[in-house]
Motif scaffolding. Structure first.
Motif, short mmCIF file in Angstrom:
data_model
loop_
_atom_site.label_atom_id
_atom_site.label_comp_id
_atom_site.label_asym_id
_atom_site.label_seq_id
_atom_site.Cartn_x
_atom_site.Cartn_y
_atom_site.Cartn_z
N ARG A 1 0.83 -1.20 0.00
CA ARG A 1 0.00 0.00 0.00
C ARG A 1 0.86 1.26 0.00
O ARG A 1 0.55 2.24 -0.67
CB ARG A 1 -0.93 0.01 1.21
CG ARG A 1 -2.09 -0.96 1.05
CD ARG A 1 -3.05 -0.87 2.19
NE ARG A 1 -4.17 -1.78 1.95
CZ ARG A 1 -4.91 -2.29 2.90
NH1 ARG A 1 -4.69 -1.98 4.16
NH2 ARG A 1 -5.89 -3.11 2.61
N GLU A 2 1.96 1.23 0.76
CA GLU A 2 2.87 2.38 0.77
C GLU A 2 3.49 2.58 -0.60
O GLU A 2 3.62 3.72 -1.08
CB GLU A 2 3.96 2.18 1.83
CG GLU A 2 3.47 2.29 3.25
CD GLU A 2 4.54 1.93 4.28
OE1 GLU A 2 5.70 1.71 3.88
OE2 GLU A 2 4.21 1.87 5.47
N GLU B 1 0.92 4.18 -2.90
CA GLU B 1 0.77 5.60 -2.60
C GLU B 1 1.96 6.40 -3.12
O GLU B 1 1.79 7.49 -3.67
CB GLU B 1 0.63 5.82 -1.09
CG GLU B 1 -0.72 5.40 -0.54
CD GLU B 1 -1.86 6.18 -1.15
OE1 GLU B 1 -1.74 7.40 -1.35
OE2 GLU B 1 -2.90 5.55 -1.45
N GLU B 2 3.17 5.88 -2.98
CA GLU B 2 4.36 6.57 -3.50
C GLU B 2 4.29 6.69 -5.02
O GLU B 2 4.61 7.74 -5.58
CB GLU B 2 5.63 5.83 -3.09
CG GLU B 2 5.97 5.97 -1.62
CD GLU B 2 7.19 5.13 -1.23
OE1 GLU B 2 7.91 4.65 -2.13
OE2 GLU B 2 7.40 4.96 -0.02
N LYS C 1 1.59 6.76 -6.87
CA LYS C 1 0.56 7.74 -7.22
C LYS C 1 1.07 9.16 -7.05
O LYS C 1 0.81 10.03 -7.87
CB LYS C 1 -0.69 7.54 -6.36
CG LYS C 1 -1.54 6.38 -6.77
CD LYS C 1 -2.78 6.30 -5.90
CE LYS C 1 -3.66 5.15 -6.32
NZ LYS C 1 -4.85 5.05 -5.46
N GLN C 2 1.81 9.39 -5.97
CA GLN C 2 2.35 10.72 -5.73
C GLN C 2 3.42 11.08 -6.75
O GLN C 2 3.51 12.21 -7.19
CB GLN C 2 2.92 10.82 -4.31
CG GLN C 2 1.85 10.79 -3.25
CD GLN C 2 2.44 10.76 -1.85
OE1 GLN C 2 3.64 10.68 -1.68
NE2 GLN C 2 1.57 10.82 -0.85
N THR D 1 -3.86 10.81 -9.33
CA THR D 1 -4.45 9.70 -8.61
C THR D 1 -5.54 9.01 -9.41
O THR D 1 -6.00 7.96 -9.04
CB THR D 1 -5.05 10.17 -7.27
OG1 THR D 1 -6.01 11.18 -7.54
CG2 THR D 1 -3.95 10.69 -6.36
#
Length: 167
Positions: free
Chosen positions: A39-40, A43-44, A46-47, A52
């Motif tokens: 999950r991390e 998220e990385e 996507k950033q 998103t």
């Protein structure tokens, strides 16, 4: 003697159950840690990408059915002196232009309530087909549309098949 045998069997079964419990718990904690790490990473990513939202799920490989990543389709368009971006824009413009017709988009073979069916989303599959979503406010559906681009770079559209979802 018999009492001792039952006692030993009970203790042995309890020890086995304890071993299974401890191993299962360690396995579950390991899986939860891997899920948290994934999950991390997501998220990385996507950033880093700056967006998103995506029209296609990102699986690490390009989607096999897209105009942009189809070398045969790109070569076909190159021979016509067109780029994939130009074709996508021309087809989208034509689809949206047909939405302005009285009674709805003529590519949709269903009669809609009120203003008629309008195309809301589209996805170019290759250099000949486009998938679309359509709606009329209450009902919705999907259609596969064939498009051709002539020598003057005019887009001609025709419906191959349409599907209406009933409420």
């Amino acid at each position: 003697m018999r009492k001792h045998l039952y006692l030993y069997l009970f203790i042995f079964a309890s020890l086995i159950a304890l071993v299974f419990y401890i191993n299962g718990r360690k396995y579950q904690e390991k899986l939860e840690q891997q899920v948290a790490e994934l999950r991390e990473d997501i998220e990385e990513n996507k950033q880093q990408s700056g967006s998103t939202e995506s029209s296609l799920p990102t699986t690490g490989v390009e989607h096999p059915f897209t105009l942009a990543f189809n070398p045969e389709a790109e070569e076909y368009l190159y021979d016509m002196d067109l780029t994939t971006q130009e074709v996508e824009q021309q087809v989208m413009d034509k689809l949206l232009e047909l939405n302005l017709n009285e009674g709805g988009n003529p590519l949709i073979p269903y009669t809609g309530a009120g203003r008629g069916f309008q195309i809301s989303n589209s996805f170019l599959v290759n250099h000949k087909w486009v998938l679309v979503n359509f709606y009329d406010g209450d009902q919705w559906g999907e259609a596969m549309i064939q498009y051709d681009i002539d020598a003057d770079k005019n887009v001609e559209l025709s419906t191959i098949k349409a599907l209406l979802y009933l409420n």
